[in-house]
Write a protein that holds these residues in place. Structure first.
Motif, mmCIF file in Angstrom:
data_model
loop_
_atom_site.group_PDB
_atom_site.id
_atom_site.type_symbol
_atom_site.label_atom_id
_atom_site.label_comp_id
_atom_site.label_asym_id
_atom_site.label_seq_id
_atom_site.Cartn_x
_atom_site.Cartn_y
_atom_site.Cartn_z
ATOM 1 N N GLU A 72 41.717 39.571 36.912
ATOM 2 C CA GLU A 72 40.462 39.088 36.173
ATOM 3 C C GLU A 72 40.034 37.944 35.602
ATOM 4 O O GLU A 72 39.300 36.824 36.336
ATOM 5 N N ARG A 73 40.505 37.987 34.852
ATOM 6 C CA ARG A 73 41.236 36.798 33.713
ATOM 7 C C ARG A 73 41.275 34.935 34.686
ATOM 8 O O ARG A 73 39.843 34.357 34.895
ATOM 9 N N ASP A 74 42.424 35.144 35.729
ATOM 10 C CA ASP A 74 42.269 33.946 36.406
ATOM 11 C C ASP A 74 41.432 34.126 37.439
ATOM 12 O O ASP A 74 40.996 33.120 38.698
ATOM 13 N N PHE A 75 41.238 35.492 37.856
ATOM 14 C CA PHE A 75 39.670 34.717 38.736
ATOM 15 C C PHE A 75 38.081 34.074 38.242
ATOM 16 O O PHE A 75 37.597 33.222 39.688
ATOM 17 N N TYR A 76 38.360 34.912 37.672
ATOM 18 C CA TYR A 76 37.279 34.090 35.927
ATOM 19 C C TYR A 76 36.993 32.569 36.367
ATOM 20 O O TYR A 76 36.853 31.624 36.068
ATOM 21 N N ARG A 77 38.978 32.305 36.174
ATOM 22 C CA ARG A 77 39.206 31.027 35.680
ATOM 23 C C ARG A 77 38.567 29.998 36.781
ATOM 24 O O ARG A 77 38.377 28.923 36.478
ATOM 25 N N ARG A 78 39.455 30.354 38.247
ATOM 26 C CA ARG A 78 38.639 29.790 39.102
ATOM 27 C C ARG A 78 37.665 29.279 40.060
ATOM 28 O O ARG A 78 37.496 28.375 39.812
ATOM 29 N N GLU A 79 37.152 30.610 39.285
ATOM 30 C CA GLU A 79 35.331 30.338 39.863
ATOM 31 C C GLU A 79 35.193 28.835 39.073
ATOM 32 O O GLU A 79 34.055 28.967 38.623
ATOM 33 N N CYS A 80 35.185 29.317 36.960
ATOM 34 C CA CYS A 80 34.686 28.552 36.205
ATOM 35 C C CYS A 80 35.109 26.810 37.036
ATOM 36 O O CYS A 80 34.518 26.148 37.235
ATOM 37 N N HIS A 81 36.170 27.127 37.399
ATOM 38 C CA HIS A 81 36.955 25.346 37.673
ATOM 39 C C HIS A 81 35.882 25.167 38.799
ATOM 40 O O HIS A 81 35.456 24.050 39.134
ATOM 41 N N HIS A 83 33.194 26.208 39.652
ATOM 42 C CA HIS A 83 31.223 25.511 39.815
ATOM 43 C C HIS A 83 31.247 24.309 38.846
ATOM 44 O O HIS A 83 29.828 23.500 39.562
#
Length: 96
Positions: A72-81, A83
């Motif tokens: 989940e951390r990796d997913f949200y990190r990718r999403e943040c980058h 965006h």
């Protein structure tokens, strides 16, 4: 197993039974299992087996949780980058 253990303590001889306990013997406060290697357990530890099982399952559950949280951390990190990149593109298109 408890009956075989009591028989072992009573006779002082090695156990004669089918299965992995065959050839087991007691020496002092330890129960030794004849497996080709010197494998023994303290009699006091026999009471802790249920706790060991619970700890093993707790370890498995915590490992699964940590792996899920890392994904989940990796997913949200990718999403943040992603965006952030889209935000920079929109800012360049429309200005401030």
């Amino acid at each position: 197993m408890a009956i075989k253990l009591l028989q072992l303590l009573e006779t002082g001889n090695t156990l004669r039974c089918a299965g992995p306990w065959n050839g087991s013997y007691a020496e002092g406060t330890r129960l030794y299992v004849s497996t080709g290697i010197d494998l023994g357990i303290e009699f006091a530890e026999l009471d802790r087996w249920p706790t060991y099982r619970r700890l093993y399952h707790l370890h498995s559950q915590q490992t699964d949780l940590i792996e899920r949280l890392m994904m989940e951390r990796d997913f949200y990190r990718r999403e943040c980058h992603q965006h952030a990149r889209f935000g920079m593109v929109i800012r360049q298109l429309f200005g401030e």
